[in-house]
Design a protein around this motif. Structure first.
Motif, PDB file in Angstrom:
ATOM      1  N   ALA A 188      -4.559   2.738   1.856  1.00  0.00           N
ATOM      2  CA  ALA A 188      -3.318   2.934   1.108  1.00  0.00           C
ATOM      3  C   ALA A 188      -2.799   1.610   0.566  1.00  0.00           C
ATOM      4  CB  ALA A 188      -2.269   3.589   2.003  1.00  0.00           C
TER       5      ALA A 188
ATOM      6  N   ASN B 182      -5.628   0.244  -2.141  1.00  0.00           N
ATOM      7  CA  ASN B 182      -5.733   1.202  -3.239  1.00  0.00           C
ATOM      8  C   ASN B 182      -6.973   0.971  -4.099  1.00  0.00           C
ATOM      9  OD1 ASN B 182      -4.715   3.539  -4.493  1.00  0.00           O
ATOM     10  ND2 ASN B 182      -3.809   2.344  -6.141  1.00  0.00           N
TER      11      ASN B 182
ATOM     12  N   LYS C   3      -8.716   6.716  -6.502  1.00  0.00           N
ATOM     13  CA  LYS C   3      -8.136   5.809  -5.528  1.00  0.00           C
ATOM     14  C   LYS C   3      -7.273   6.550  -4.512  1.00  0.00           C
ATOM     15  CE  LYS C   3      -7.987   2.034  -8.901  1.00  0.00           C
ATOM     16  NZ  LYS C   3      -7.105   1.140  -9.691  1.00  0.00           N
ATOM     17  N   PRO C   4      -7.024   5.912  -3.350  1.00  0.00           N
ATOM     18  CA  PRO C   4      -6.241   6.570  -2.298  1.00  0.00           C
ATOM     19  C   PRO C   4      -4.876   7.081  -2.747  1.00  0.00           C
ATOM     20  CG  PRO C   4      -7.361   4.683  -1.387  1.00  0.00           C
ATOM     21  CD  PRO C   4      -7.620   4.646  -2.860  1.00  0.00           C
ATOM     22  N   ARG C   5      -4.167   6.318  -3.566  1.00  0.00           N
ATOM     23  CA  ARG C   5      -2.828   6.772  -3.947  1.00  0.00           C
ATOM     24  C   ARG C   5      -2.858   7.938  -4.929  1.00  0.00           C
ATOM     25  NH1 ARG C   5       0.012   0.824  -4.670  1.00  0.00           N
ATOM     26  NH2 ARG C   5      -0.807  -0.025  -2.708  1.00  0.00           N
ATOM     27  N   ASP C   6      -4.049   8.240  -5.487  1.00  0.00           N
ATOM     28  CA  ASP C   6      -4.204   9.479  -6.250  1.00  0.00           C
ATOM     29  C   ASP C   6      -4.265  10.677  -5.307  1.00  0.00           C
ATOM     30  OD1 ASP C   6      -4.474   7.949  -8.618  1.00  0.00           O
ATOM     31  OD2 ASP C   6      -6.627   7.714  -8.242  1.00  0.00           O
TER      32      ASP C   6
ATOM     33  N   GLY D 263       1.289   2.565   1.676  1.00  0.00           N
ATOM     34  CA  GLY D 263       0.969   2.943   0.310  1.00  0.00           C
ATOM     35  C   GLY D 263       2.173   3.037  -0.603  1.00  0.00           C
TER      36      GLY D 263
END
Length: 575
Positions: free
Chosen positions: A144, A147, A257-260, A294
């Protein structure tokens, strides 16, 4: 210096690539050539394999073999793997020093280990080998924070054994050790249990924090669907390892990406999954820590409060029930549980597959309706995890409850206060603790412990060993092992006592009420008297205030933020 485009068929500009002949290119080429990496491979996507291998604990002893298979898969997919190492905390090993303070503190060390290696080298993505319980949130927190395309691979649970014709696992050994302390189990029997409890590598075999967090990772969309829980070193586990190696290369190409993935809806899905399996209460703070790292605007504590009375308990895996983790995996695992919950989930949430939760759940079946129950026939309608508020826990307190509906849900009694687990256990053995009291063990929070070191779980199991679980209640600002599910215990009471939270003001004999149905934890003392005590309160001197623990204590934030090393350090606060 501008990064150049990869030459391995990728259409993406890779941040790991630098102009040929530039300083970063030249020194990296020299270093990697000496490692046997061909110059033409330097343009490929560069992927970290985050490995917490260690010979200190069975939880991590198999990870090198997994990393080797993962490297093959990444290379076959046209990318360049780099194995990096992090701290490898195991509660049953790392918990021996400094009253267990290194356990939670190591979670954030894992996160920072990853940042230094992956961000320092500007790698393009990472696959994290998740094992014992602190590595999973530590890896998710790093994903997070950084990213970059990331995928978590659950590396499986250990096989447990038998002793004297009965199932035995590490939970039984933990409980048994404290039964020995209270004189209710022969030492030889405990030794026999310890010799048979673990038959191979992997994490604790119950739904403790490790398996709970593995399932959280899948529910968040950060692990491949169907991969949790899973038996360590099984062919099924290795098939997911190979799939992860191929998929991470695709994720880099897609710039997924993780924040997606880590949206508020994804966190709600994970909270509902934990409630439905009666998972570890430690998942609450760990998920909040991931969200905080995040910058994701979600209150995990509020989500648990929102869904607690809505989501029934659909599995009865140890310690909340008697089913085994093997039975849960065979019945459909995390994906089967999510299929049961589908009507409530945010099925539009994106996952590491590039597809939504709805797509991942298509065609999923449950093979055993007695292990993963239908919504209409749950193990329990009452929540297995309850968050309490009140004048003793203005920010929160957490209760883990089994599926036995006959357990007490309300308790009122006078307080008996202890500053250490040793003092509480001694009082128990001396018969000072009698039926009807509320045992208050304080000074074990993230700042006071520090890092929640203090052995609250030992006190819970000692109370159980003394046959008092149904006759006393307990309050602590410390945390509990994910395997703890004994009696009425309110853990992680916040604000903690070391910061002058209400728990610090409790005196022996004060009347305390715990009410799970009203979600209340209250102290029956007049406000004027509390103000008098507050005026006289003196902040205790810090313990274990050297080295890494000193750095941790001075920088850790409070529980509502997930106790991360960011934000407003709780060491500077006084409640």
């Amino acid at each position: 210096m501008a990064n150049t485009e990869a030459k391995s068929g990728s259409k993406r500009v890779l941040r790991s690539n630098f102009p040929r002949g530039s300083y970063p290119w030249a020194v990296r080429a020299a270093q990697w050539r000496s490692l046997g990496i061909a110059e033409e491979d330097l343009e490929k996507p560069k992927i970290a394999i985050v490995n917490s291998s260690s010979e200190l604990a069975s939880c991590f002893s198999h990870l090198d073999g997994i990393a080797a298979e993962l490297k093959k898969a990444i290379r076959a997919a046209g990318a360049l793997p780099f194995e990096i190492r992090t701290a490898a905390p195991s509660d049953f090993i790392t918990g021996a020093g400094k009253r267990g303070a290194y356990m939670l503190a190591a979670r954030d060390l894992v996160t920072n280990d990853i940042e230094v290696a992956v961000e320092g080298a500007m790698l393009d993505g990472m696959v994290c080998l998740a094992s014992c319980d602190k590595t999973v949130p530590g890896q998710l927190m790093a994903a997070a924070r950084l990213n970059i395309p990331s995928l978590i691979v659950a590396c499986g649970y250990q096989p447990s054994g038998e002793y004297q014709g009965k199932h035995v696992d590490i939970e039984d050994v933990f409980v048994g050790a404290m039964h020995v302390v209270t004189g209710n189990l022969p030492v030889d029997e405990l030794i026999g249990m310890s010799r048979n409890a673990i038959r191979g590598p992997g994490v604790c075999s119950g739904l403790g924090t490790a398996n709970s967090m593995h399932m959280v990772s899948e529910a968040l969309g950060m692990s491949l669907p169907g991969s949790t829980p899973i038996a360590a070193n099984s062919e099924r586990m290795f098939s997911f390892v190979r799939a992860a190696g191929a998929r991470i290369v695709q994720m880099i190409e897609e710039d997924l990406k993780p924040r997606d993935i880590l949206t508020p809806g994804a966190f709600a899905n994970a909270v509902m999954t934990i409630l439905s399996i009666g998972g570890s209460i430690n998942s609450v703070k760990h998920m909040q820590a991931v969200a905080t790292e995040g910058g994701i605007d979600v209150d995990i504590y509020a989500l648990f409060e929102r869904y607690a009375d809505q989501i029934p308990v659909l599995t009865g895996v140890r310690p909340v029930g008697q089913h085994s983790i093997e039975q849960l995996e065979q019945a459909g695992g995390g994906r089967g549980v999510m299929k049961r919950l589908e009507r409530w989930l945010d099925t539009n949430a994106l996952t590491v597959t590039g597809a939504t939760v709805a797509k991942n759940l298509e065609g999923v079946t449950i093979t055993d309706d007695d292990v993963i129950r239908p919504i209409e026939r749950p193990f329990a309608n009452q929540p297995a995890i309850v968050l309490l508020r009140g004048n003793l826990a203005p920010e929160a307190g957490i209760v883990k409850f089994g599926i036995d509906a006959t357990k007490q849900r309300k308790f009122t009694g006078p307080a008996l206060c202890y500053e250490t687990s040793d003092a509480a256990i001694q009082a128990l053995n001396d018969k000072v603790i009698q039926p009807g009291v509320v045992v208050v063990m304080r000074g074990a929070g993230v700042c006071g412990g520090p890092a929640m070191g203090g052995g609250a779980s030992r006190v819970v199991f000692a109370i159980d060993g003394a046959g008092m679980s149904e006759h006393v209640a307990m309050l602590t600002d410390g945390h509990l092992s994910g395997l703890v599910c004994k009696g009425l215990v309110v853990a992680e009471v916040a604000p903690e006592a070391a910061l002058g939270g209400p728990l610090a003001l409790v005196e022996d004999g004060d009347l305390i009420t715990i009410d799970l149905d009203r979600h209340v934890c209250d102290l029956d003392v007049e406000p004027a008297e509390l103000e008098r005590r507050r005026a006289q309160w003196v902040r205790p001197a810090p313990v274990n205030d050297t080295g890494w623990l000193k750095i941790y204590r001075r920088n850790v934030s409070s529980m509502p933020s997930g106790a991360v090393l960011a934000g407003d350090p709780c060491a500077t606060q006084t409640k």
